[in-house]
Design a protein around this motif. Structure first.
Motif, mmCIF file in Angstrom:
data_model
loop_
_atom_site.group_PDB
_atom_site.id
_atom_site.type_symbol
_atom_site.label_atom_id
_atom_site.label_comp_id
_atom_site.label_asym_id
_atom_site.label_seq_id
_atom_site.Cartn_x
_atom_site.Cartn_y
_atom_site.Cartn_z
ATOM 1 N N ASP A 251 72.342 62.409 -51.908
ATOM 2 C CA ASP A 251 73.127 62.646 -53.114
ATOM 3 C C ASP A 251 74.170 63.739 -52.923
ATOM 4 O OD1 ASP A 251 71.805 60.696 -54.714
ATOM 5 O OD2 ASP A 251 70.107 62.071 -54.944
ATOM 6 N N GLY A 252 74.367 64.169 -51.669
ATOM 7 C CA GLY A 252 75.411 65.140 -51.380
ATOM 8 C C GLY A 252 75.039 66.578 -51.616
ATOM 9 N N ARG A 253 73.747 66.887 -51.832
ATOM 10 C CA ARG A 253 73.325 68.278 -51.993
ATOM 11 C C ARG A 253 73.227 68.940 -50.620
ATOM 12 N NH1 ARG A 253 70.088 65.793 -56.398
ATOM 13 N NH2 ARG A 253 68.932 64.813 -54.693
ATOM 14 N N LEU A 254 73.661 70.200 -50.542
ATOM 15 C CA LEU A 254 73.614 70.951 -49.293
ATOM 16 C C LEU A 254 72.309 71.738 -49.197
ATOM 17 C CD1 LEU A 254 74.831 72.150 -46.697
ATOM 18 C CD2 LEU A 254 76.052 73.806 -48.137
ATOM 19 N N TRP A 255 71.626 71.585 -48.050
ATOM 20 C CA TRP A 255 70.395 72.303 -47.755
ATOM 21 C C TRP A 255 70.625 73.188 -46.538
ATOM 22 C CZ3 TRP A 255 66.081 71.497 -50.879
ATOM 23 C CH2 TRP A 255 66.187 70.426 -51.776
ATOM 24 N N ALA A 256 69.921 74.317 -46.492
ATOM 25 C CA ALA A 256 70.061 75.234 -45.361
ATOM 26 C C ALA A 256 68.706 75.844 -45.028
ATOM 27 C CB ALA A 256 71.059 76.347 -45.688
ATOM 28 N N ALA A 257 68.457 75.999 -43.726
ATOM 29 C CA ALA A 257 67.249 76.672 -43.247
ATOM 30 C C ALA A 257 67.639 78.020 -42.669
ATOM 31 C CB ALA A 257 66.551 75.829 -42.182
ATOM 32 N N GLU A 258 66.807 79.032 -42.925
ATOM 33 C CA GLU A 258 67.107 80.344 -42.365
ATOM 34 C C GLU A 258 65.836 81.086 -41.983
ATOM 35 O OE1 GLU A 258 68.175 83.853 -45.106
ATOM 36 O OE2 GLU A 258 68.910 82.091 -46.190
ATOM 37 N N PHE A 259 66.013 81.983 -41.015
ATOM 38 C CA PHE A 259 64.917 82.773 -40.485
ATOM 39 C C PHE A 259 64.565 83.915 -41.427
ATOM 40 C CE2 PHE A 259 66.987 80.924 -36.855
ATOM 41 C CZ PHE A 259 65.979 80.655 -35.958
ATOM 42 N N GLY A 260 63.273 84.074 -41.682
ATOM 43 C CA GLY A 260 62.819 85.294 -42.317
ATOM 44 C C GLY A 260 62.619 86.386 -41.272
ATOM 45 N N GLN A 261 62.150 87.539 -41.732
ATOM 46 C CA GLN A 261 61.911 88.639 -40.796
ATOM 47 C C GLN A 261 60.479 88.589 -40.276
ATOM 48 O OE1 GLN A 261 62.412 92.661 -42.299
ATOM 49 N NE2 GLN A 261 62.911 93.383 -40.247
ATOM 50 N N ASN A 262 59.530 88.978 -41.096
ATOM 51 C CA ASN A 262 58.132 88.994 -40.660
ATOM 52 C C ASN A 262 57.223 88.140 -41.528
ATOM 53 O OD1 ASN A 262 58.580 90.961 -38.574
ATOM 54 N ND2 ASN A 262 58.715 92.514 -40.186
ATOM 55 N N THR A 263 57.735 87.637 -42.645
ATOM 56 C CA THR A 263 56.846 87.010 -43.613
ATOM 57 C C THR A 263 57.198 85.555 -43.890
ATOM 58 O OG1 THR A 263 56.588 89.179 -44.656
ATOM 59 C CG2 THR A 263 55.763 87.282 -45.876
ATOM 60 N N TRP A 264 58.393 85.287 -44.444
ATOM 61 C CA TRP A 264 58.718 83.948 -44.907
ATOM 62 C C TRP A 264 60.033 83.432 -44.321
ATOM 63 C CZ3 TRP A 264 54.704 81.774 -46.809
ATOM 64 C CH2 TRP A 264 53.818 82.448 -47.661
ATOM 65 N N ASP A 265 59.966 82.271 -43.671
ATOM 66 C CA ASP A 265 61.158 81.475 -43.385
ATOM 67 C C ASP A 265 61.447 80.602 -44.602
ATOM 68 O OD1 ASP A 265 61.458 82.395 -40.728
ATOM 69 O OD2 ASP A 265 59.962 80.966 -40.029
ATOM 70 N N GLU A 266 62.699 80.141 -44.722
ATOM 71 C CA GLU A 266 63.098 79.502 -45.968
ATOM 72 C C GLU A 266 63.855 78.195 -45.748
ATOM 73 O OE1 GLU A 266 63.944 83.792 -48.239
ATOM 74 O OE2 GLU A 266 65.523 82.265 -48.122
ATOM 75 N N LEU A 267 63.651 77.254 -46.683
ATOM 76 C CA LEU A 267 64.542 76.122 -46.890
ATOM 77 C C LEU A 267 65.171 76.303 -48.260
ATOM 78 C CD1 LEU A 267 65.646 73.314 -45.979
ATOM 79 C CD2 LEU A 267 63.797 72.314 -47.344
ATOM 80 N N ASN A 268 66.497 76.367 -48.287
ATOM 81 C CA ASN A 268 67.219 76.640 -49.520
ATOM 82 C C ASN A 268 68.111 75.482 -49.919
ATOM 83 O OD1 ASN A 268 66.596 79.485 -50.301
ATOM 84 N ND2 ASN A 268 67.322 79.895 -48.228
ATOM 85 N N LEU A 269 68.185 75.242 -51.221
ATOM 86 C CA LEU A 269 69.178 74.346 -51.795
ATOM 87 C C LEU A 269 70.389 75.204 -52.148
ATOM 88 C CD1 LEU A 269 70.045 71.582 -52.911
ATOM 89 C CD2 LEU A 269 68.901 72.204 -55.059
ATOM 90 N N ILE A 270 71.535 74.903 -51.547
ATOM 91 C CA ILE A 270 72.681 75.800 -51.634
ATOM 92 C C ILE A 270 73.583 75.444 -52.806
ATOM 93 C CG2 ILE A 270 74.695 76.707 -50.415
ATOM 94 C CD1 ILE A 270 71.927 77.526 -49.255
ATOM 95 N N GLU A 271 73.836 76.439 -53.633
ATOM 96 C CA GLU A 271 74.771 76.328 -54.750
ATOM 97 C C GLU A 271 75.911 77.312 -54.527
ATOM 98 O OE1 GLU A 271 74.593 74.111 -56.977
ATOM 99 O OE2 GLU A 271 72.511 73.410 -56.790
#
Length: 386
Positions: A251-271
């Motif tokens: 549906d054309g939504r942008l997703w991004a993955a990023e590194f956390g430091q020591n606790t949580w890595d993330e998958l984000n829905l980008i707005e």
């Protein structure tokens, strides 16, 4: 580390194609068994009966090994017709890999690349107008910064000399021995997007004047796009630590993955204009000022680099986690818990690329100085997924 014996020859049904930063550490839980204190922590699942929801558990089959013995592969771009362009982070070179039989052809080196730490020749992208302009885009580290340039690809020239001089479209992205970001991709709107890192300087992520710790959106010429949060800026979102995964869903939504430091890595829905919290918050719990991730993982179980969308799910390559994560979606929410595949079977996983329908290309990353290379590393695997 267990590694199945793999032949270099491609399976009879060849995949037809259409379209990196953490230290070694402990292993996570077994795939498919998430707990409150471990890997796959996601919001309440959407209705499993939603028409758009893919199967809850899914599957991954390794159908073929396209190429072996690649040196520090990082970025992958897809040419019309399906062949792959693969960057070598440390050698600063671009190689063409035939999608038919895995034959490799060295296009040449990118002048100005200064490899070091996590920097070097990183992401690649092919111009949306490649058929007419023959332009390949590269994100790379120089002696002074990270930058994006485009190079003319001339197949008529001798092997090793097929890339023209870099034409810089954006410079001044902060560089460091760590957190250089590096993923670039053209979106459905024809604009060029880039994921950057804060180069180890945490304050840059919240600095709206810095290109570090951001997702950038620009024209193919490197100019700000109408509709960006600020008319004179290429900054599209901020508050990121180190973005190395970009993908759009059906549906054309942008997703991004990023590194956390020591606790949580993330998958984000980008707005556009959203602030994802780093360094004020890692993972969920940022409150009204920050946008929470859609899903999060313990850093030992992910350390995500590339992502791709296929068969209704986001597929996320894990470096330190040494596994491929599947996040099934129903619209903008997970429809079931994320599940891991290929855990510790092929080592560190750097890049995953959609190949049309139920097929993906997956690139390993054992020769990036943080892995334990075995015979055949690094390699490109062909996957069938659901």
């Amino acid at each position: 580390m267990h590694r199945p014996a793999l032949g270099a020859a491609l399976a009879a049904a060849v995949l037809a194609l259409t379209a990196g930063c953490s230290s070694d550490g402990s292993r996570g839980v077994l795939p498919g068994t998430p707990s409150e204190d471990s890997a796959a922590s996601s919001p309440a699942a959407a209705s499993p009966t939603a028409p758009s929801a893919p199967p809850a558990r899914g599957s991954v089959d390794v159908a073929s090994t396209l190429a072996e013995d690649l040196e520090s592969p990082w970025g992958v771009a897809v040419l019309p017709g399906g062949d792959l362009l693969v960057s070598s982070r440390d050698e600063g070179t671009v190689t063409r890999v035939s999608a038919e039989d895995g034959t490799t052809t060295r296009l040449g080196s990118v002048p100005g690349v200064a490899p070091g730490g996590e920097g070097g020749l990183l992401g690649l992208a092919v111009s949306p107008d490649f058929a007419s302009d023959r332009m390949v885009y590269a994100y790379f580290t120089t002696a002074s910064d990270n930058r994006i340039a485009r190079l003319l690809y001339d197949e008529g020239r001798p092997e090793g000399r097929q890339l023209g001089a870099p034409d810089t479209v954006l410079r001044g992205i902060p560089k460091g021995t760590i957190h250089n970001g590096g993923r670039i991709a053209f979106g459905p709107d024809g604009m060029l997007y880039a994921g950057t890192g804060e180069a180890g300087d945490r304050g840059l992520s919240q600095d709206r004047e810095s290109l570090g710790g951001k997702i950038l959106r620009m024209t193919p010429d490197g100019e700000p796009v109408h509709g960006n949060p600020e008319a004179d800026s290429v900054v599209y979102s901020l508050g990121h630590r180190n973005v190395q995964g970009l993908a759009w869903d059906g549906d054309g939504r942008l997703w991004a993955a990023e590194f956390g430091q020591n606790t949580w890595d993330e998958l984000n829905l980008i707005e556009p204009g959203a602030n994802y919290g780093w360094p004020e918050v890692e993972g969920r719990g940022g409150g009204a000022d920050f946008t929470d991730p859609v899903a999060q993982w313990r850093t030992s179980e992910a350390s995500p680099s590339g992502i791709a969308w296929a068969e209704g799910s986001i597929w996320m390559a894990g470096l330190r986690g040494e596994r491929l994560w599947r996040i099934p979606l129903a619209g903008a929410e997970p429809s079931a818990e994320p599940r891991a595949f290929l855990e510790e079977e092929y080592g560190r996983l750097r890049t995953v690329v959609a190949a049309g329908g139920d097929r993906l290309w997956l690139v390993t990353s054992e020769t990036d100085t943080r892995g334990t290379p075995g015979p055949g590393d690094d390699r490109i695997l062909g996957l069938r997924v659901r």
